[in-house]
Design a protein around this motif. Structure first.
Motif, PDB file in Angstrom:
ATOM      1  N   ASP A   1       0.843  -1.185   0.000  1.00  0.00           N
ATOM      2  CA  ASP A   1       0.000   0.000   0.000  1.00  0.00           C
ATOM      3  C   ASP A   1       0.887   1.248   0.000  1.00  0.00           C
ATOM      4  OD1 ASP A   1      -2.344  -1.455   0.040  1.00  0.00           O
ATOM      5  OD2 ASP A   1      -2.404  -1.549   2.242  1.00  0.00           O
ATOM      6  N   ALA A   2       0.398   2.275  -0.684  1.00  0.00           N
ATOM      7  CA  ALA A   2       1.132   3.549  -0.724  1.00  0.00           C
ATOM      8  C   ALA A   2       1.097   4.196   0.650  1.00  0.00           C
ATOM      9  CB  ALA A   2       0.501   4.466  -1.754  1.00  0.00           C
ATOM     10  N   PRO A   3       2.147   4.903   1.009  1.00  0.00           N
ATOM     11  CA  PRO A   3       2.150   5.583   2.311  1.00  0.00           C
ATOM     12  C   PRO A   3       1.110   6.706   2.327  1.00  0.00           C
ATOM     13  CG  PRO A   3       4.180   6.055   1.076  1.00  0.00           C
ATOM     14  CD  PRO A   3       3.402   5.058   0.297  1.00  0.00           C
ATOM     15  N   ASP A   4       0.706   7.097   3.507  1.00  0.00           N
ATOM     16  CA  ASP A   4      -0.295   8.157   3.654  1.00  0.00           C
ATOM     17  C   ASP A   4       0.207   9.460   3.017  1.00  0.00           C
ATOM     18  OD1 ASP A   4      -1.989   6.476   5.010  1.00  0.00           O
ATOM     19  OD2 ASP A   4      -1.258   7.066   7.000  1.00  0.00           O
ATOM     20  N   GLY A   5      -0.669  10.142   2.269  1.00  0.00           N
ATOM     21  CA  GLY A   5      -0.342  11.428   1.659  1.00  0.00           C
ATOM     22  C   GLY A   5       0.406  11.327   0.348  1.00  0.00           C
ATOM     23  N   PHE A   6       0.641  10.115  -0.162  1.00  0.00           N
ATOM     24  CA  PHE A   6       1.407   9.932  -1.393  1.00  0.00           C
ATOM     25  C   PHE A   6       0.705  10.585  -2.586  1.00  0.00           C
ATOM     26  CE2 PHE A   6       2.356   7.392  -5.220  1.00  0.00           C
ATOM     27  CZ  PHE A   6       3.724   7.611  -5.294  1.00  0.00           C
ATOM     28  N   ALA A   7      -0.599  10.326  -2.736  1.00  0.00           N
ATOM     29  CA  ALA A   7      -1.352  10.874  -3.861  1.00  0.00           C
ATOM     30  C   ALA A   7      -1.343  12.400  -3.825  1.00  0.00           C
ATOM     31  CB  ALA A   7      -2.777  10.339  -3.853  1.00  0.00           C
ATOM     32  N   GLU A   8      -1.493  13.014  -2.661  1.00  0.00           N
ATOM     33  CA  GLU A   8      -1.484  14.467  -2.542  1.00  0.00           C
ATOM     34  C   GLU A   8      -0.129  15.049  -2.931  1.00  0.00           C
ATOM     35  OE1 GLU A   8      -2.617  12.463  -0.057  1.00  0.00           O
ATOM     36  OE2 GLU A   8      -4.753  12.822  -0.347  1.00  0.00           O
ATOM     37  N   ARG A   9       0.941  14.384  -2.517  1.00  0.00           N
ATOM     38  CA  ARG A   9       2.289  14.874  -2.868  1.00  0.00           C
ATOM     39  C   ARG A   9       2.525  14.784  -4.370  1.00  0.00           C
ATOM     40  NH1 ARG A   9       3.768  11.734   1.694  1.00  0.00           N
ATOM     41  NH2 ARG A   9       4.753  10.194   0.312  1.00  0.00           N
ATOM     42  N   VAL A  10       2.062  13.714  -5.004  1.00  0.00           N
ATOM     43  CA  VAL A  10       2.235  13.559  -6.451  1.00  0.00           C
ATOM     44  C   VAL A  10       1.450  14.644  -7.185  1.00  0.00           C
ATOM     45  CG1 VAL A  10       1.722  12.086  -8.445  1.00  0.00           C
ATOM     46  CG2 VAL A  10       2.758  11.098  -6.393  1.00  0.00           C
TER      47      VAL A  10
END
Length: 103
Positions: free
Chosen positions: A17-26
């Motif tokens: 699973d992606a770490p928390d906040g990964f999508a927002e940072r991308v």
């Protein structure tokens, strides 16, 4: 041995699973950033002034050279015209003497 290697690779490269906040940072990294206008450096104006001065200097030197060349050409033309007048008068004198001699 091969089977152990395959199992080790599957375990190491398995889905995580992606770490928390990964999508927002991308997404934040892909947003366009505002462009900040920079003030021109004062040395850039000095370079422009230097280039303009050199261009004007070369232009003035070239105009002066052409003027001098034109003046030399006019002097040479005047000398040639004088030589042609002298030659013409000498030829007329020689022609008269030949005509006088034949009479």
């Amino acid at each position: 041995m091969n089977r152990n290697l395959d199992d080790d690779l599957r375990a190491a490269l398995g889905r995580q699973d992606a770490p928390d906040g990964f999508a927002e940072r991308v997404l934040a990294a892909t947003r366009p950033r505002p462009v900040v206008a920079r003030r021109p450096v004062r040395w850039a104006w000095a370079g422009v002034a230097l280039a303009a001065s050199l261009t004007l200097g070369v232009g003035f030197v070239e105009v002066r050279r052409e003027t001098q060349q034109r003046e030399r050409g006019l002097e040479a033309k005047q000398e040639l015209m004088q030589a042609m007048r002298v030659t013409g008068s000498k030829l007329r004198l020689a022609k008269e003497r030949v005509r006088h001699f034949n009479e």
